[in-house]
Design a protein around this motif. Structure first.
Motif, mmCIF file in Angstrom:
data_model
loop_
_atom_site.group_PDB
_atom_site.id
_atom_site.type_symbol
_atom_site.label_atom_id
_atom_site.label_comp_id
_atom_site.label_asym_id
_atom_site.label_seq_id
_atom_site.Cartn_x
_atom_site.Cartn_y
_atom_site.Cartn_z
ATOM 1 N N ASN A 87 1.262 -1.201 0.093
ATOM 2 C CA ASN A 87 -0.218 0.207 -0.052
ATOM 3 C C ASN A 87 0.703 1.530 0.312
ATOM 4 O O ASN A 87 2.070 1.006 0.913
ATOM 5 C CB ASN A 87 -0.905 0.119 1.422
ATOM 6 C CG ASN A 87 -2.109 -1.379 1.243
ATOM 7 O OD1 ASN A 87 -3.116 -1.156 -0.180
ATOM 8 N ND2 ASN A 87 -1.953 -2.012 2.398
ATOM 9 N N ASN A 94 -5.069 6.107 -0.210
ATOM 10 C CA ASN A 94 -4.902 5.091 0.228
ATOM 11 C C ASN A 94 -4.776 4.342 -1.182
ATOM 12 O O ASN A 94 -6.359 4.207 -1.839
ATOM 13 C CB ASN A 94 -5.514 4.466 1.475
ATOM 14 C CG ASN A 94 -4.875 2.820 1.867
ATOM 15 O OD1 ASN A 94 -3.919 2.646 1.371
ATOM 16 N ND2 ASN A 94 -5.685 2.398 2.481
ATOM 17 N N PRO A 96 -2.747 0.517 -4.033
ATOM 18 C CA PRO A 96 -2.298 -0.426 -3.608
ATOM 19 C C PRO A 96 -0.577 0.010 -4.237
ATOM 20 O O PRO A 96 -0.184 1.334 -5.559
ATOM 21 C CB PRO A 96 -2.493 -1.370 -5.299
ATOM 22 C CG PRO A 96 -3.331 -0.414 -5.753
ATOM 23 C CD PRO A 96 -3.773 0.967 -4.865
#
Length: 151
Positions: free
Chosen positions: A48, A63, A65
């Protein structure tokens, strides 16, 4: 002679494994800067990327990947960095500011142990971590701009 060979092999294996430990999936890169009511933060780990920014009473956060290329680039930048010596890095003092800059800190979490620098002026990190901080700030800016485009 066999003992010397064995000793050299053990030292080599230990040296290689300790470098790989820093490049493992158990690593997080963290950059934080703050002054009064303004702050920014970027955290990147192998899964993340989390960014936040609070300026002039407005806050944004994202937020998502972590991009593979960002992760690989950051890991490449720490191959020769001794994380245990982050606290000893000196910060450049040769800048003159019109207004007071945010105070920043860079951290690397490795296997639940956090190594961090001394506080430095945002935008003026120690030379040894300059490229890492620039990459983290680039990731931060890209994410914040993406948020602004969607709102």
């Amino acid at each position: 002679m066999k003992k010397l060979y064995l000793l050299c092999t053990i030292i080599f294996v230990i040296g290689c494994s300790s470098k790989k430990a820093v490049q493992s999936k158990n690593v997080s890169f963290i950059y934080e800067a703050a002054l009064k009511n303004d702050s920014l933060r970027v955290l990147v780990d192998h899964k993340n990327t989390v960014v936040s920014q609070f300026m002039s009473g407005e806050g944004r956060s994202s937020n998502g990947p972590t991009k593979n290329e960002d992760w690989e680039e950051l890991n490449g930048m720490i191959t020769n960095l001794n994380v245990r010596k982050l606290k000893d890095l000196t910060t450049p003092k040769d800048r003159v500011y019109i207004k007071e800059p945010m105070k920043a800190v860079f951290k690397i979490a490795v296997n639940n142990t956090i190594y961090k620098t001394q506080e430095f002026d945002d935008g003026n990190p120690p030379v040894e971590i300059e490229a890492i901080v620039a990459k983290l700030l680039n990731i931060h800016t890209t994410q914040i701009e993406r948020i602004q485009l969607t709102h």
